[in-house]
Scaffold this motif. Structure first.
Motif, short mmCIF file in Angstrom:
data_model
loop_
_atom_site.label_atom_id
_atom_site.label_comp_id
_atom_site.label_asym_id
_atom_site.label_seq_id
_atom_site.Cartn_x
_atom_site.Cartn_y
_atom_site.Cartn_z
N VAL A 1 -0.76 -5.42 -6.91
CA VAL A 1 -0.21 -4.38 -7.79
C VAL A 1 -1.25 -3.47 -8.06
N PRO A 2 -1.14 -2.01 -7.53
CA PRO A 2 -2.11 -0.96 -8.02
C PRO A 2 -2.62 -0.97 -9.57
N TRP A 3 -3.85 -1.04 -9.72
CA TRP A 3 -4.36 -1.10 -11.08
C TRP A 3 -3.54 -0.17 -12.24
N GLU A 4 -3.13 1.03 -11.70
CA GLU A 4 -2.46 2.01 -12.67
C GLU A 4 -1.18 1.38 -13.15
N ARG A 5 -0.59 0.66 -12.21
CA ARG A 5 0.93 0.23 -12.30
C ARG A 5 1.00 -1.26 -13.08
N ARG A 6 -0.23 -1.87 -13.44
CA ARG A 6 -0.05 -3.13 -14.11
C ARG A 6 0.61 -3.24 -15.46
N ASP B 1 -14.19 -6.22 -9.48
CA ASP B 1 -13.93 -4.79 -9.85
C ASP B 1 -13.33 -4.23 -8.38
N ASP B 2 -13.31 -4.65 -7.28
CA ASP B 2 -13.16 -4.31 -6.00
C ASP B 2 -11.58 -4.18 -5.88
N ARG B 3 -11.36 -3.32 -4.85
CA ARG B 3 -10.26 -2.82 -4.24
C ARG B 3 -10.40 -2.96 -2.76
N GLY B 4 -9.52 -3.87 -2.09
CA GLY B 4 -9.62 -3.97 -0.39
C GLY B 4 -8.55 -3.72 0.25
N HIS B 5 -8.54 -3.69 1.40
CA HIS B 5 -7.25 -3.56 2.43
C HIS B 5 -7.50 -4.56 3.63
N LEU C 1 -2.05 -4.55 3.98
CA LEU C 1 -1.78 -5.00 2.60
C LEU C 1 -3.05 -4.53 1.85
N ASP C 2 -2.98 -4.00 0.40
CA ASP C 2 -4.02 -3.86 -0.42
C ASP C 2 -4.07 -4.73 -1.38
N TRP C 3 -5.31 -5.25 -1.87
CA TRP C 3 -5.57 -6.04 -2.93
C TRP C 3 -6.41 -5.59 -3.78
N TYR C 4 -6.31 -6.14 -5.33
CA TYR C 4 -7.09 -5.49 -6.42
C TYR C 4 -7.58 -6.68 -7.19
#
Length: 368
Positions: free
Chosen positions: A124-129, A154-158, A169-172
């Motif tokens: 889930v994108p950080w701003e949608r939590r 604090d990473d965001r990856g793909h 697939l993105d992950w946070y």
């Protein structure tokens, strides 16, 4: 299910790799004693508060769902991926599994005793939590429990490849304290946050947060419900007049902080996500009637919530916390006659205020 690009990408990716992923995680809990202990504690808390059904949200092939059932709760699984759900149903035919999204669970309000998100909020994108946690709060009964598990960081990856297959697939990664704060803003009471160090197969520490929906609702929501039958209106505004002589609403105050670059990164994520939520949840009066805020036609026009708009009122709390953090006072106004109505829809009115202020039915205001 909401038509969101990140949901579609997550669904398609797990559909492609369902079988291989299931093989990888099928026995993962066997080597995780802390996870098993916290799941046991979670189920004991659910039982203590009435033992209602428990949803394993983002259940994948169902390895955590069956663990919950074996611990004695009425567990079922929900996942975006139809392929994952088909596999879970075949593997555990005695359990219930349904396709669904954590942004819109399709469950009745207040119907659940618990919710588990075992490494599922990571997509889930950080701003949608905040939207996800509000949905969790909606479906939980008073006293209902929530448990979240995730990788810390604090990473965001793909990922574009897994098990030799093309995916998107993105992950946070998450910070436990930040998750706890978001849960509190959604109306939860946080019971525990736990961080453990990575084992040999993991790259980062692992985080766990347990929280519950309060048995009694926050005072603001209780008040709004109590006032609903009296046809009152509710407004949150500044305690001092602006340069035009009017009181700025709390949304305008927070947006002003953003324009001046005063919000933290987390506050800005909250503001953007919740502004978007409000824009989707109710009409913008000025888009319906461009003259509604015309200063000459409607001097001092201001929007008031209808006290029946409980979900809209409840989400104001996060904006109030931002104002408090910046030491900006606010006031909650309530009145059955706040002014001359120039716009009205299902959720709100816009009024030109009476020269003497809200009418005599106004109830006490509150300073932050």
């Amino acid at each position: 299910m909401p038509d969101e690009p990140f949901l579609a990408a997550t669904k398609a990716s797990y559909d492609v790799m369902a079988a291989e992923y299931a093989d990888m995680v099928s026995s993962e809990l066997d080597a995780k004693p802390l996870d098993r202990a916290l799941l046991a504690a979670f189920t004991e808390l659910v039982k203590a508060c009435g033992n209602g059904p428990v949803a394993d949200v983002g259940c994948g092939p169902g390895q955590a769902t069956v663990a919950l059932r074996r611990l004695g709760v009425d567990a079922f699984g929900i996942d975006l991926s139809p392929a994952m759900i088909d596999l879970a149903r075949r593997t555990y035919p005695d359990l219930r599994f349904e396709v669904g999204s954590m942004l819109a669970l399709g469950l009745p309000e207040g119907s659940m005793g618990g919710l588990l998100a075992y490494y599922s909020i990571i997509h889930v994108p950080w701003e949608r939590r905040s939207e996800v946690f509000s949905e969790f709060h909606r479906v939980l009964a008073p006293g209902g429990q929530v448990m979240l598990v995730f990788q810390v960081g604090d990473d965001r990856g793909h990922r574009s490849e897994a098990f030799g297959k093309a995916i998107c697939l993105d992950w946070y990664r998450q910070q436990p304290d930040e998750i706890a704060d978001l849960l509190r803003r959604a109306g939860f009471e946080v019971w525990a946050t736990v961080t453990r160090q990575p084992d040999a197969a993991e790259k980062t520490p692992q985080g766990y947060v347990l929280a519950r929906k309060p048995v009694s609702e926050p005072a603001e929501l209780d008040e709004a419900r109590a006032l609903a039958d009296e046809e009152l209106y509710v407004r949150f505004q500044s305690t001092v007049r602006n340069e035009r002589g009017y009181f700025t609403g709390v949304f305008g105050l927070v947006n002003g902080l953003a324009r001046n670059g005063k919000l933290t990164a987390e506050q800005e994520r909250f503001r953007r996500a919740h502004n978007d939520w409000y824009n989707a949840a109710c009409p913008d009066p000025s888009s319906v009637d461009p003259t509604v805020y015309d200063r000459e036609l409607h001097p001092g026009a201001a929007a008031w919530f209808k006290s029946t708009s409980r979900d809209l009122i409840k989400r104001v709390d996060g904006y109030l916390e931002i104002l408090a953090a910046h030491e900006i006072g606010w006031r909650m106004m309530r009145s059955s006659d706040p002014g001359r109505i120039v716009y009205e829809d299902e959720y709100q009115i816009v009024v030109v205020p009476h020269e003497a202020g809200p009418g005599p039915a106004a109830i006490r205001d509150r300073d932050a």
